[in-house]
Design an enzyme around this catalytic site. Structure first.
Site: not given
Ligand code: GCU
Length: 422
Positions: A261, A403
């Site tokens: 992420s 995710h």
């Molecule tokens: C949020 C953000 C993302 C990121 C994510 C994370 O969802 O909007 O851009 O990748 O956090 O790091 O868990």
């Protein structure tokens, strides 16, 4: 946990549209777009050879990402030095040696980050390493009771509160994301750093992390083209490379920088600014990571800059709702890895991160690998779920589920690293 999930849902369903940020998850509503040229230089020259790429086009693209997206980082500090704080040869059922190393950013040792490292005891020489940031502290990576607890630094809850939250996360709380034992069994070391050691992840006007160490006289925040938090994290990872080069247990020519992420965005940028990283792996990195910004599906430039105003450089905000004016797009970030191998991982339910946009970046970066006589992405169409594409130098998979970074993802990273490192 359920409460947290509900709050997140309410946030995304209600608050974002109120701020005038419509969400699009519909492929058919993606506006037509043209990507910036990968292999034509700013003066119009066609790039057809490796040396043109290395000497001319790569520096142009790198500099645009530096000044318009992530921000320029300083040189490694003069005071950079290291200290092995602990070493235990009998951890993880005697399979691994655990070391903790302080990377001091200043002569006076006031500012430092701590690397937690596991090295397989069964080894014939220096080992290849997976290396990346963790979200919640080194002690959350494994249940090993002797890991020094990171000082957890988060946004103060109310005015006057401290940013330090002792005991905020339990030992091993993130262990599902770090299959240390499996990496060790496969002959890899693992090294990780708590992101908050480099720069705590909230917008405080750049007062609490490494940024102020480099302010010129009178400067109170980075200039518009200077580093945000993601670049600071990548810079910290690059400082750690200086240490790996002198650690005799590590094969510093085989360090894969990996992240999930926001840390996936970071690992790609780290691989771009420091070519000593032999591989970069981005897991569900989405907007500002592997996903093409111009697709404007899921998270957009405007959304990311509003939710996380500290991540990128100030100049990146010029492109809020103006993606077509960006002088780069993320396929060019992937291309900055060439000819080194890079792996992009997506999760099929992670629409916020735009799995298809993550795949397309890899596909569109491939022509640079061809200049080196290599295959970038080995397919032209996005593969089926759970069908990794690993024949080329750009690996890709989209996995079942949400995710997160899971064992399945790591298993593919290990296979990909085996192909390139062994
Ligand atoms: C949020 C953000 C993302 C990121 C994510 C994370 O969802 O909007 O851009 O990748 O956090 O790091 O868990």
């Amino acid at each position: 946990m359920i409460k947290g999930f509900l709050i997140t849902c309410i946030f995304f369903i209600f608050l974002l549209p109120i701020k005038g940020q419509e969400l699009n998850y519909d492929e058919s509503k993606i506006p037509p777009y043209t990507l910036p040229e990968l292999l034509v230089s700013e003066d119009g020259e066609k790039i057809t050879t490796q040396s043109q790429w290395i000497e001319k086009r790569r520096p142009e693209i790198l500099s645009l990402f530096e000044t318009q997206v992530y921000g320029k980082s300083p040189q490694h500090p003069k005071g950079l030095h290291f200290e092995v704080l602990s070493e235990d040869r009998y951890t993880l059922g005697n399979m691994a040696t655990r070391k903790e190393i302080a990377i001091y950013f200043t002569e006076d040792e006031k500012h430092f980050m701590t690397i937690l490292m596991y090295i397989p005891n069964k080894r014939n020489g220096p080992v290849p390493l997976f290396f990346g940031l963790n979200f919640k502290g080194n002690h959350t990576v494994n249940e090993d009771a002797n890991i020094t607890e990171s000082v957890t630094r988060m946004k103060p809850r109310k005015e006057g509160d401290s940013e330090i939250h002792p005991g905020a996360f339990n030992r091993g709380a993130e262990s599902s994301r770090w299959p240390v034992e499996i990496l060790i069994a496969n002959g890899y070391g693992l090294a990780t750093v708590y992101r908050g050691d480099i720069d705590p992840d909230y917008d405080d006007g750049f007062q609490n992390g490494v940024h102020p160490l480099f302010y010129k006289e009178g400067q109170t925040k980075p200039e518009s083209d200077e580093w945000g938090t993601l670049a600071a994290w990548a810079w910290g990872l690059s400082c750690a490379m200086d240490y790996f080069e002198i650690d005799e247990d590590v094969d510093a020519t085989k360090v894969a920088v990996v992240g999930h992420s926001r840390h996936g965005k970071t690992s790609l940028w780290a691989g771009a600014i420091d070519q000593r990283f032999a591989m970069a792996i981005s897991n569900d990195s989405g907007c500002g990571g592997a996903a093409l910004s111009r697709r404007r599906i899921g998270e957009t430039v405007n959304k990311i800059n509003s939710l996380f105003p500290h991540w990128f450089c100030e100049n990146f905000k010029k492109y809020n709702n103006k993606e077509d004016e960006l002088p780069v797009d993320q396929h060019q970030l992937i291309a900055l890895m060439a000819p080194r191998p890079v792996y992009i991982a997506s999760a099929v339910e992670d629409l916020w991160a735009d799995p298809k946009g993550e795949f397309l970046s890899g596909l569109y970066a491939s022509p640079v690998y061809q200049l080196f006589g290599l295959t970038g992405m080995a397919v032209d169409e996005m593969p089926e779920v759970d069908s990794p594409v690993t024949n080329g130098y750009i690996g890709y998979h989209v996995r079942t589920g949400n995710h997160d970074i899971k064992l399945y993802d790591w298993q593919q990273f290990v296979k990909f690293a085996d192909r390139h490192f062994k």
